[in-house]
Structures are given as structure tokens and as C-alpha cells.
Design a protein around this motif. Sequence first.
Motif, mmCIF file in Angstrom:
data_model
loop_
_atom_site.group_PDB
_atom_site.id
_atom_site.type_symbol
_atom_site.label_atom_id
_atom_site.label_comp_id
_atom_site.label_asym_id
_atom_site.label_seq_id
_atom_site.Cartn_x
_atom_site.Cartn_y
_atom_site.Cartn_z
ATOM 1 N N PRO A 39 38.245 38.585 39.984
ATOM 2 C CA PRO A 39 39.455 37.936 39.264
ATOM 3 C C PRO A 39 39.819 39.454 38.153
ATOM 4 O O PRO A 39 41.449 39.428 38.058
ATOM 5 C CB PRO A 39 39.929 36.561 39.413
ATOM 6 C CG PRO A 39 38.700 35.962 39.649
ATOM 7 C CD PRO A 39 37.326 37.081 39.766
ATOM 8 N N TYR A 42 41.552 42.095 38.321
ATOM 9 C CA TYR A 42 42.939 42.143 39.018
ATOM 10 C C TYR A 42 43.612 42.116 38.185
ATOM 11 O O TYR A 42 45.523 42.848 38.034
ATOM 12 C CB TYR A 42 43.114 41.127 39.823
ATOM 13 C CG TYR A 42 42.683 41.619 41.433
ATOM 14 C CD1 TYR A 42 43.042 42.627 42.638
ATOM 15 C CD2 TYR A 42 41.540 41.059 42.480
ATOM 16 C CE1 TYR A 42 42.745 43.239 43.601
ATOM 17 C CE2 TYR A 42 40.879 41.418 43.555
ATOM 18 C CZ TYR A 42 41.778 42.590 44.023
ATOM 19 O OH TYR A 42 40.841 42.983 45.265
ATOM 20 N N HIS A 43 43.288 40.732 37.151
ATOM 21 C CA HIS A 43 44.558 40.272 35.723
ATOM 22 C C HIS A 43 44.405 40.877 34.976
ATOM 23 O O HIS A 43 45.155 41.187 34.561
ATOM 24 C CB HIS A 43 43.645 39.107 36.098
ATOM 25 C CG HIS A 43 44.426 38.066 37.407
ATOM 26 N ND1 HIS A 43 45.215 37.553 37.755
ATOM 27 C CD2 HIS A 43 43.250 36.688 37.671
ATOM 28 C CE1 HIS A 43 45.328 36.794 38.726
ATOM 29 N NE2 HIS A 43 44.113 37.098 38.965
#
Length: 138
Positions: A39, A42-43
Motif C-alpha cells: 500500500p 499507492y499512499h
Amino acid sequence: MRDEFVDDVRDAPPPDPVAALRLIERQRAEAIRRLSPDPRLYHWPWGFAWLIVFGLFFLRYGPGGRTFVAMPDWLPLAVLAVAMIAVTVFTAVTSSRAYSQISGESARRGAWYGYAWFIGFAGLFATLARINPALPRT
């Protein structure tokens, strides 16, 4: 007999049910690892892009109209456009690499979801470009 067709030790069935369960769990964990991207990919890019862009806007148009760093008026907006395009491309490439092994109905629905985001943001930007001249200038 089944053992005649085993070409490799790796193809042999597990010797007992406990070993079979361990093999299933290892394979499940490996599938999740391969199909679930980190993740942070993405972040972090989005977070850094917003931090840089809002930092530029703050430095150019500070509280009370104060300018902390002299820069052209167009620079923060140009950096915003470039950052959003770059991070969108990065996210699209990351997603396509992560989910390239998925096929069938799941892949089709995922593609529709991605296209819906693109069309939604394109519509938002078109709407904002249309109503921007009618907004009051401060």
C-alpha cells in the motif's frame, strides 16, 4: 499407480495432512503477496505530491496574503498539474503490474473501475473549467 507419474520431488504429494496444510498456507501467503501490492506504493507518492504542492501554495499564497517565497503565480498550479499527472501514471503502472496476473471477470471489473475513476475526474475537471470563469475573484 500415482508414483510412476511423479517427475520431481517437488511434485510429490505431501507425506501427511499437516504438511499438506502447511503447503496450502505457504501457497496462499505467496498468492496474497503477489496479488496485493504494498500500500505504500499507492499512499506515499500521493502524499509526497500533495505535500510538495500544498507547500508551494503556502509559500506563494501564505496566510493573510503574505508571500513567503517570491515565485511566479503560475508555478504552484503548474507543479500541481505535473505532480497529479506523474502520480496518476505511477499509480496506473503500479496497479497494472500488480494485477496483470488476474484474468476473467475480476480483471474486467477492475478495468471498469479504473476507467470510471478516469472518466469521473475528467468530468470533474471539465465542469470546473466551465464554471471557473463564473466564480468571484478574491
